[in-house]
Design a protein around this motif. Structure first.
Motif, PDB file in Angstrom:
ATOM      1  N   UNK A  36      46.702  21.214  -0.062  1.00  0.00           N
ATOM      2  CA  UNK A  36      46.039  20.943   1.386  1.00  0.00           C
ATOM      3  C   UNK A  36      46.802  20.149   2.267  1.00  0.00           C
ATOM      4  N   UNK A  37      46.867  20.488   3.576  1.00  0.00           N
ATOM      5  CA  UNK A  37      47.395  19.381   4.557  1.00  0.00           C
ATOM      6  C   UNK A  37      46.630  19.524   5.789  1.00  0.00           C
ATOM      7  N   UNK A  38      46.736  18.625   6.745  1.00  0.00           N
ATOM      8  CA  UNK A  38      45.745  18.586   7.720  1.00  0.00           C
ATOM      9  C   UNK A  38      46.469  18.583   9.264  1.00  0.00           C
ATOM     10  N   UNK A 284      47.342  31.279   9.902  1.00  0.00           N
ATOM     11  CA  UNK A 284      46.218  30.263  10.017  1.00  0.00           C
ATOM     12  C   UNK A 284      44.963  30.553  10.897  1.00  0.00           C
ATOM     13  N   UNK A 285      43.744  30.278  10.485  1.00  0.00           N
ATOM     14  CA  UNK A 285      42.805  30.628  11.266  1.00  0.00           C
ATOM     15  C   UNK A 285      41.757  29.272  11.484  1.00  0.00           C
ATOM     16  N   UNK A 305      45.368  30.273   5.742  1.00  0.00           N
ATOM     17  CA  UNK A 305      45.288  28.694   6.083  1.00  0.00           C
ATOM     18  C   UNK A 305      44.158  28.363   6.742  1.00  0.00           C
ATOM     19  N   UNK A 306      43.407  27.388   6.291  1.00  0.00           N
ATOM     20  CA  UNK A 306      42.331  26.744   7.260  1.00  0.00           C
ATOM     21  C   UNK A 306      41.261  26.407   6.278  1.00  0.00           C
ATOM     22  N   UNK A 307      40.033  26.463   7.028  1.00  0.00           N
ATOM     23  CA  UNK A 307      39.634  26.731   8.311  1.00  0.00           C
ATOM     24  C   UNK A 307      38.474  25.643   8.775  1.00  0.00           C
ATOM     25  N   UNK A 308      38.423  24.501   8.072  1.00  0.00           N
ATOM     26  CA  UNK A 308      37.174  23.859   8.044  1.00  0.00           C
ATOM     27  C   UNK A 308      36.999  23.178   9.481  1.00  0.00           C
ATOM     28  N   UNK A 309      35.875  23.352  10.156  1.00  0.00           N
ATOM     29  CA  UNK A 309      35.437  22.807  11.406  1.00  0.00           C
ATOM     30  C   UNK A 309      35.992  21.156  11.348  1.00  0.00           C
ATOM     31  N   UNK A 310      36.785  20.911  12.383  1.00  0.00           N
ATOM     32  CA  UNK A 310      37.368  19.429  12.300  1.00  0.00           C
ATOM     33  C   UNK A 310      35.891  18.415  12.205  1.00  0.00           C
ATOM     34  N   UNK A 337      45.751  28.236   1.673  1.00  0.00           N
ATOM     35  CA  UNK A 337      46.329  26.721   1.722  1.00  0.00           C
ATOM     36  C   UNK A 337      45.107  26.306   2.696  1.00  0.00           C
ATOM     37  N   UNK A 338      44.509  25.212   2.065  1.00  0.00           N
ATOM     38  CA  UNK A 338      43.369  24.531   2.661  1.00  0.00           C
ATOM     39  C   UNK A 338      43.875  23.471   3.883  1.00  0.00           C
ATOM     40  N   UNK A 339      43.077  23.430   5.197  1.00  0.00           N
ATOM     41  CA  UNK A 339      43.306  22.972   6.252  1.00  0.00           C
ATOM     42  C   UNK A 339      42.106  23.007   7.025  1.00  0.00           C
TER      43      UNK A 339
END
Ligand code: CP3
Length: 363
Positions: A36-38, A284-285, A305-310, A337-339
């Motif tokens: 994970x990176x942000x 990325x999505x 890669x993604x995709x949690x609502x900030x 890849x989590x982001x």
């Protein structure tokens, strides 16, 4: 020859990578846990960023390798992130083309003399000698890579041609991008000329970043959300494909075979299938895309890669932990890849970042 030798020596001085989850996931290899990176992990939500930023102008930080490296490392020192991303901005490319770009507090980027008519393309300083004009980014990357001591890999990045073109015509952010989109409909040939100029710079720029020590390269097509499938296919996708192909060919020619490339075209859910064939290793999505639907569209051989609502970072730690775990459950642990689905906001609680990291790592 001397160039290759230098590059070999530069790579020798870097410590071996201790955490290679991000690169393994990008290549589709098995991982012990999801990396994970942000997006915007080095930014105003961190008090230590605001402290340093209060003393220096935004682009002065970008242009001073010691400062850029220090800020890049801030989130790595604080959290168990699996990657660092070099501190810079996509708008260093319009600057390299001779345009004036200011970062105004509370406003965002402003280009006081935007491109107004096709004739304005003649004002751009082309061709750009990237090694000279953007040397400071290469130096910041090499210094940061050295300072990371192999803790996590370092991501390099660039804006994509359409996204950069939009800033150069709008003169800053815009709700509709009507001026830049107006060019696509009124001046398609000049638009393509501009997009080609930008593509050439982006290719040189990404190659230079990998030569300087960047271990993965991400292309930000943040303004894809303003386009539809047809216009994207004509004015964005061909340049994105070209960038990937040319960067990979140039890097392979220099023995840098394994630098994965990520494309984050925000809002381009309408073109996932096409993007899956564009040569990028990772797509990325944003949070408007359902993970299962994205996987169906891109097939098994692309890393997502993604995709949690900030804005999920505004939730309570318990709820956020739950949403982080649910996200991994939906994507699965392979080729993932989590982001967040876009950058973190300045008013977010830094402690919630570690909550999300723990949720992802404990799956
Ligand atoms: O992610 C990271 O930590 C690396 C640094 C990074 C920045 N910009 C620093 C920044 C990255 C990867 C970018 C990319 C970028 N810049 C994009 C693509 C990603 C995306 O958000 O879609 C875009 C569109 C830009 C252009 C840009 N720069 C805008 C629209 C803004 C204003 C928005 C805002 O958050 O204020 C910026 C400013 C910016 N870039 C800041 C940072 C930390 C904040 C500005 C400040 O400190 O005054």
């Amino acid at each position: 020859m001397i160039h290759l030798l230098l590059q070999y020596l530069v790579n020798m001085i870097f410590a071996p990578l201790k955490n290679d989850r991000l690169l393994r996931a990008a290549r589709g290899e098995e991982v012990d846990t999801v990396p994970i990176w942000i997006m915007r992990q080095a930014g105003r939500y961190l008090p230590e960023f605001r402290e340093l930023r209060s003393k220096h102008d935004f682009f002065t930080i970008c242009q001073t390798p010691e400062l850029a490296a220090e800020i890049t490392l801030q989130p790595i020192q604080r959290f168990d992130l699996d990657a660092a991303i070099i501190f810079s901005d996509i708008l260093v490319i319009p600057q390299a083309l001779g345009m004036n770009v200011e970062m105004r507090p509370g406003v965002g980027p402003v280009l006081p003399e935007p491109l107004v008519k096709p004739g304005d393309l003649n004002k751009l300083e082309v061709p750009v000698n990237v090694e000279h004009k953007l040397k400071y980014v290469g130096e910041a990357i090499t210094l940061t890579r050295y300072k990371l001591e192999g803790k996590v890999p370092l991501i390099g990045f660039s804006g994509a041609p359409w996204t950069l073109m939009a800033y150069m015509i709008e003169g800053g952010g815009s709700k509709t991008l009507s001026k830049a989109k107006g060019w696509l409909y009124q001046h398609p040939e000049s638009s393509k000329k501009l997009l080609s100029i930008l593509t050439d710079v982006v290719v040189d720029y990404l190659v230079m970043q990998a030569e300087s020590g960047a271990q993965l390269l991400q292309v930000f097509e943040s303004n894809a959300e303003y386009l539809g499938p047809q216009v994207f296919k004509e004015f964005a996708l061909p340049y994105l494909c070209d960038i990937c192909k040319r960067v990979k060919a140039r890097l392979s020619g220099q023995g840098l075979h394994d630098v994965p490339m990520t494309l984050f075209a925000k809002g381009a859910h309408y073109a996932l299938k096409e993007m899956a064939k564009s040569g990028y290793d990772v797509l990325g999505i944003d949070w408007t895309v359902d993970p299962a639907e994205a996987r169906k569209q891109v097939g098994p051989n692309i890393t997502l890669q993604g995709n949690l609502d900030p804005c999920a970072l505004y939730a309570s730690p318990e709820k956020l932990h739950e949403m982080g775990s649910e996200m991994v459950r939906q994507f699965g642990k392979e080729r993932y890849i989590a982001n967040l689905g876009h950058g973190i906001y300045p008013d977010m609680n830094p402690e919630h970042v570690q909550v999300l990291i723990n949720a992802v790592h404990s799956c």
